[in-house]
Design a protein around this motif. Structure first.
Motif, PDB file in Angstrom:
ATOM      1  N   SER A  76     -11.450 -15.512  56.966  1.00  0.00           N
ATOM      2  CA  SER A  76     -10.439 -14.982  56.060  1.00  0.00           C
ATOM      3  C   SER A  76     -11.091 -13.905  55.220  1.00  0.00           C
ATOM      4  N   HIS A  77     -10.537 -12.721  55.267  1.00  0.00           N
ATOM      5  CA  HIS A  77     -11.141 -11.594  54.586  1.00  0.00           C
ATOM      6  C   HIS A  77     -10.801 -11.560  53.101  1.00  0.00           C
ATOM      7  N   SER A  78      -9.647 -12.005  52.735  1.00  0.00           N
ATOM      8  CA  SER A  78      -9.276 -11.978  51.330  1.00  0.00           C
ATOM      9  C   SER A  78      -8.338 -13.142  51.032  1.00  0.00           C
ATOM     10  N   GLN A  79      -8.330 -13.506  49.784  1.00  0.00           N
ATOM     11  CA  GLN A  79      -7.478 -14.586  49.312  1.00  0.00           C
ATOM     12  C   GLN A  79      -6.514 -14.004  48.282  1.00  0.00           C
ATOM     13  N   PRO A  80      -5.381 -14.645  48.066  1.00  0.00           N
ATOM     14  CA  PRO A  80      -4.418 -14.109  47.094  1.00  0.00           C
ATOM     15  C   PRO A  80      -4.967 -14.058  45.671  1.00  0.00           C
ATOM     16  N   ASP A  81      -5.909 -14.923  45.343  1.00  0.00           N
ATOM     17  CA  ASP A  81      -6.440 -14.933  43.988  1.00  0.00           C
ATOM     18  C   ASP A  81      -7.733 -14.129  43.832  1.00  0.00           C
ATOM     19  N   ASP A  82      -8.120 -13.348  44.834  1.00  0.00           N
ATOM     20  CA  ASP A  82      -9.298 -12.489  44.730  1.00  0.00           C
ATOM     21  C   ASP A  82      -9.048 -11.372  43.728  1.00  0.00           C
ATOM     22  N   LEU A  83     -10.121 -10.966  43.066  1.00  0.00           N
ATOM     23  CA  LEU A  83     -10.016  -9.873  42.114  1.00  0.00           C
ATOM     24  C   LEU A  83      -9.836  -8.550  42.839  1.00  0.00           C
ATOM     25  N   ILE A  84      -9.107  -7.668  42.216  1.00  0.00           N
ATOM     26  CA  ILE A  84      -8.887  -6.338  42.785  1.00  0.00           C
ATOM     27  C   ILE A  84      -9.882  -5.393  42.131  1.00  0.00           C
ATOM     28  N   ASP A  85     -10.589  -4.630  42.945  1.00  0.00           N
ATOM     29  CA  ASP A  85     -11.525  -3.650  42.420  1.00  0.00           C
ATOM     30  C   ASP A  85     -10.774  -2.369  42.126  1.00  0.00           C
ATOM     31  N   PHE A  86     -10.576  -2.089  40.826  1.00  0.00           N
ATOM     32  CA  PHE A  86      -9.832  -0.907  40.432  1.00  0.00           C
ATOM     33  C   PHE A  86     -10.697   0.340  40.396  1.00  0.00           C
ATOM     34  N   TYR A  87     -12.004   0.186  40.497  1.00  0.00           N
ATOM     35  CA  TYR A  87     -12.862   1.372  40.413  1.00  0.00           C
ATOM     36  C   TYR A  87     -12.678   2.288  41.616  1.00  0.00           C
ATOM     37  N   HIS A  88     -12.077   1.782  42.676  1.00  0.00           N
ATOM     38  CA  HIS A  88     -11.774   2.650  43.825  1.00  0.00           C
ATOM     39  C   HIS A  88     -10.680   3.656  43.479  1.00  0.00           C
ATOM     40  N   LEU A  89      -9.863   3.313  42.502  1.00  0.00           N
ATOM     41  CA  LEU A  89      -8.756   4.177  42.122  1.00  0.00           C
ATOM     42  C   LEU A  89      -9.138   5.170  41.028  1.00  0.00           C
ATOM     43  N   LYS A  90     -10.282   4.996  40.450  1.00  0.00           N
ATOM     44  CA  LYS A  90     -10.740   5.834  39.339  1.00  0.00           C
ATOM     45  C   LYS A  90     -11.439   7.080  39.869  1.00  0.00           C
ATOM     46  N   SER A  91     -11.302   8.164  39.149  1.00  0.00           N
ATOM     47  CA  SER A  91     -11.983   9.398  39.528  1.00  0.00           C
ATOM     48  C   SER A  91     -13.488   9.229  39.334  1.00  0.00           C
ATOM     49  N   ARG A  92     -14.282   9.700  40.277  1.00  0.00           N
ATOM     50  CA  ARG A  92     -15.723   9.497  40.253  1.00  0.00           C
ATOM     51  C   ARG A  92     -16.492  10.747  39.835  1.00  0.00           C
ATOM     52  N   ARG A  93     -15.857  11.723  39.330  1.00  0.00           N
ATOM     53  CA  ARG A  93     -16.528  12.996  39.021  1.00  0.00           C
ATOM     54  C   ARG A  93     -17.651  12.802  38.016  1.00  0.00           C
ATOM     55  N   GLY A  94     -18.876  13.035  38.479  1.00  0.00           N
ATOM     56  CA  GLY A  94     -20.044  13.022  37.608  1.00  0.00           C
ATOM     57  C   GLY A  94     -20.398  11.664  37.025  1.00  0.00           C
ATOM     58  N   MET A  95     -19.883  10.583  37.574  1.00  0.00           N
ATOM     59  CA  MET A  95     -20.156   9.243  37.033  1.00  0.00           C
ATOM     60  C   MET A  95     -21.010   8.448  38.002  1.00  0.00           C
ATOM     61  N   SER A  96     -21.937   7.689  37.447  1.00  0.00           N
ATOM     62  CA  SER A  96     -22.705   6.772  38.288  1.00  0.00           C
ATOM     63  C   SER A  96     -21.862   5.530  38.542  1.00  0.00           C
ATOM     64  N   GLN A  97     -22.332   4.670  39.384  1.00  0.00           N
ATOM     65  CA  GLN A  97     -21.596   3.450  39.701  1.00  0.00           C
ATOM     66  C   GLN A  97     -21.449   2.575  38.456  1.00  0.00           C
ATOM     67  N   LEU A  98     -22.497   2.473  37.649  1.00  0.00           N
ATOM     68  CA  LEU A  98     -22.460   1.655  36.448  1.00  0.00           C
ATOM     69  C   LEU A  98     -21.467   2.223  35.428  1.00  0.00           C
ATOM     70  N   GLU A  99     -21.493   3.551  35.232  1.00  0.00           N
ATOM     71  CA  GLU A  99     -20.549   4.187  34.312  1.00  0.00           C
ATOM     72  C   GLU A  99     -19.109   4.018  34.790  1.00  0.00           C
ATOM     73  N   LEU A 100     -18.920   4.084  36.090  1.00  0.00           N
ATOM     74  CA  LEU A 100     -17.588   3.916  36.669  1.00  0.00           C
ATOM     75  C   LEU A 100     -17.067   2.508  36.422  1.00  0.00           C
ATOM     76  N   GLU A 101     -17.916   1.516  36.651  1.00  0.00           N
ATOM     77  CA  GLU A 101     -17.508   0.123  36.423  1.00  0.00           C
ATOM     78  C   GLU A 101     -17.222  -0.134  34.953  1.00  0.00           C
ATOM     79  N   ASP A 102     -18.020   0.456  34.057  1.00  0.00           N
ATOM     80  CA  ASP A 102     -17.767   0.299  32.620  1.00  0.00           C
ATOM     81  C   ASP A 102     -16.437   0.925  32.233  1.00  0.00           C
TER      82      ASP A 102
END
Length: 117
Positions: A76-102
């Motif tokens: 099973s790849h995903s469950q209904p109660d799994d968290l959604i990663d919203f950082y995929h929807l955020k613009s990444r211009r000039g941001m590191s992964q840590l800054e993006l997650e913050d």
């Protein structure tokens, strides 16, 4: 049944088709017609053995399908109660992964702050 097979043999030998029937197929079809026309025990044995082979083929295919479905249920790849990663929807211009997650976490905290007031 006999008429259909005889018609197929005649059509296969006619010049109306671009590719005539090959000798092996012709021999097999003639053998089938001869066996079906024979009313002795050969016909019963031949029909029963074909039926048994057909049933075995379906049983093997059914077992394989069940095994594949069981494997698919285990994986099973995903469950209904799994968290959604919203950082995929955020613009990444000039941001590191840590800054993006913050930044995403800050965006998620804003609605929660409004609820606590």
């Amino acid at each position: 049944m006999h008429c259909v097979m005889v018609s197929m043999i005649q059509l296969g030998q006619s010049s109306a088709l671009p590719h005539p029937i090959d000798n092996d197929s012709y021999d097999r079809m003639v053998l089938c017609v001869r066996l079906l026309c024979n009313t002795s025990e050969v016909r019963k044995i031949w029909l029963n053995s074909c039926h048994e082979s057909f049933v075995k083929c379906f049983l093997i295919a059914d077992a394989r399908d069940r095994r594949d479905q069981a494997k698919a249920q285990i994986i099973s790849h995903s469950q209904p109660d799994d968290l959604i990663d919203f950082y995929h929807l955020k613009s990444r211009r000039g941001m590191s992964q840590l800054e993006l997650e913050d930044a995403v976490q800050d965006d998620l905290d804003v609605p929660l702050e409004n609820l606590s007031r």
